[in-house]
Enzyme design. Structure first.
Site, PDB file in Angstrom:
ATOM      1  N   TYR A 109       0.807  -1.294   0.024  1.00  0.00           N
ATOM      2  CA  TYR A 109       0.099   0.040  -0.040  1.00  0.00           C
ATOM      3  C   TYR A 109       1.096   1.172   0.031  1.00  0.00           C
ATOM      4  O   TYR A 109       1.829   1.271   0.844  1.00  0.00           O
ATOM      5  CB  TYR A 109      -0.985   0.101   1.309  1.00  0.00           C
ATOM      6  N   GLU A 197      -3.724   7.476  -4.303  1.00  0.00           N
ATOM      7  CA  GLU A 197      -3.433   6.111  -3.656  1.00  0.00           C
ATOM      8  C   GLU A 197      -3.322   5.015  -4.511  1.00  0.00           C
ATOM      9  O   GLU A 197      -3.919   5.078  -5.611  1.00  0.00           O
ATOM     10  CB  GLU A 197      -4.822   5.980  -2.909  1.00  0.00           C
TER      11      GLU A 197
END
Ligand code: GDP
Ligand code: MN
Length: 389
Positions: A109, A197
């Site tokens: 992530y 993101e």
């Protein structure tokens, strides 16, 4: 403003962030063609909607052959996708991203956000990326690190090394990560993003890093100087009522309650919503009709509020400063007659010519209550909404 994954990946490409090979499609036939052109031995069919959480609800499908690409595309296009990030109506799937399948060794992530608390741009990273990142944040927050970029120095290699350490990347992978982080940072600043993101950022079997997913949010206040970003706006992914409100210069946001609120000024609107909640009610919307209110705006505001079927009562709270209260009262009467408002409407007016305004609103024969003070108005509207509900 949000954009689609395929658009975000297009921007990634311009900033040297590696992405899977993929193509846009908006029919099953073009999806098949796209897959053929990508020339792999498997494809991912991804629903393009302005929401994450697609993987968990069948919005991301792995196809083994071209027939499956067709089938999945047919299945997805034209449907609405409901994910954990949408409301119960979901969002329409009008397009797809067809990508080559990549073997995944690890899902990481990585995101870049504008952190209001530190007033800095901040990287957030975790080696436990993928579809369960929310659970990771909740159960094992220590697995997620955040590191701010110094505003004067800009992004420096030591920040990249810190993130690389968290992600377990060394050597050539550190170099690859550095390239990705610098790309994200340049993109963030150049386009006035508020969030970028990548979840998951994958490590492939051969050790390459790829942005498998891409999400970018932009600062609405900066869109005027980024026509290229504004051009990517997709109104089908936004609330209809909010789109309509924009056209009339009204600030409208749909909420979950049953009391419609019409207020002038964002601060007053927030205070009004607080008061409604304090009295035991729930606002159905946030609506700021702005400073220079007129009959047309009041009419449009009523229409918007009443197009929400859950509205059981309306509270109008307007401060007559530049616009006089009697003019506003006339506007309300006109609007109520024009669009046949039947739900009870409580009006609290204050400011210039308030007496004349209130006088106009009494004995109208309409389902209208002129209130003397805001406290009482809020109590009244909550009681009326409860009586109907
Ligand atoms: P989201 O659920 O809306 O965030 O959609 P993502 O784009 O993140 O996709 C969800 C999941 O699908 C990912 O976490 C992967 O596990 C899987 N996935 C997506 N693309 C590929 C791919 O090319 N290969 C493989 N093996 N899995 C993929
Ligand atoms: Mn994702």
């Amino acid at each position: 403003m949000n954009i689609h994954e395929y658009q975000a990946k297009h921007l990634f490409q311009q900033y040297a962030i590696p992405i899977p090979e993929g193509k846009y499609a908006d029919t099953p036939e073009s999806a098949e063609q796209a897959a053929r052109a990508l020339n792999g031995d498997g494809w991912v069919v991804k629903a393009q909607v302005h929401a994450g959480g697609r993987g968990k609800v069948g919005g991301v499908k792995l196809a083994k052959n071209l027939a499956e690409v067709m089938d999945f595309s047919r299945e997805l296009l034209g449907k609405r996708l409901v994910t954990i990030q949408t409301d119960s109506a979901g969002l329409p799937i009008n397009s797809l991203l067809i990508e080559k399948i990549y073997p995944i060794k690890r899902e990481l992530y990585l995101s870049l956000i504008l952190d209001r608390a530190t007033e800095r741009v901040m990287f957030i990273a975790s080696s436990s990326g993928g579809m369960d990142i929310e659970a990771v944040a909740h159960d094992t927050p220590e697995k997620i690190i955040s590191t701010a970029v110094h505003p004067a120095a800009g992004l420096q290699s030591y920040t990249c090394r810190k993130v690389a350490y968290t992600l377990g990347l060394k050597g050539t992978q550190l170099k690859a990560l550095e390239k990705i982080m610098f790309g994200m940072y340049r993109l963030f600043l150049a386009k006035d993003a508020t969030q970028i993101e990548i979840n998951p950022l994958i490590e492939t079997d051969s050790g390459d890093l790829l942005a498998l997913d891409a999400k970018i949010n932009f600062d609405d206040n900066a869109l005027a100087i980024h026509p290229d970003i504004l051009a990517m706006k997709d109104p089908t992914q936004e609330d209809d009522k909010e789109n309509e409100a924009q056209q009339f210069g009204l600030n409208y946001i749909t909420l979950e309650g049953n009391i419609g609120c019409m207020v002038n000024g964002a601060g007053l609107a927030m205070a009004t919503m607080d008061l409604v909640k304090l009295k035991g009610g729930l606002p159905a919307n946030f609506l700021d009709v702005g400073g220079g209110t007129n009959v047309e705006k009041v009419c449009e505001a009523f229409k918007l509020i009443l197009s929400d079927g859950s509205v059981k009562a309306v509270l109008v709270n307007i401060f007559g400063g530049i616009v006089k209260c009697d003019v506003i009262a006339q506007g309300i009467l006109e609007a109520m007659k024009q669009i046949h408002v039947t739900v009870p409407v409580v009006v609290r007016l204050e400011g210039t010519n308030v007496e004349q305004g209130r006088a106009l609103l009494t004995n109208t024969g309409l389902n209208l209550y002129a209130s003397e003070d805001l406290n009482h108005a809020a109590e009244q509207v909550v009681a009326l909404a409860k009586a109907v509900a």
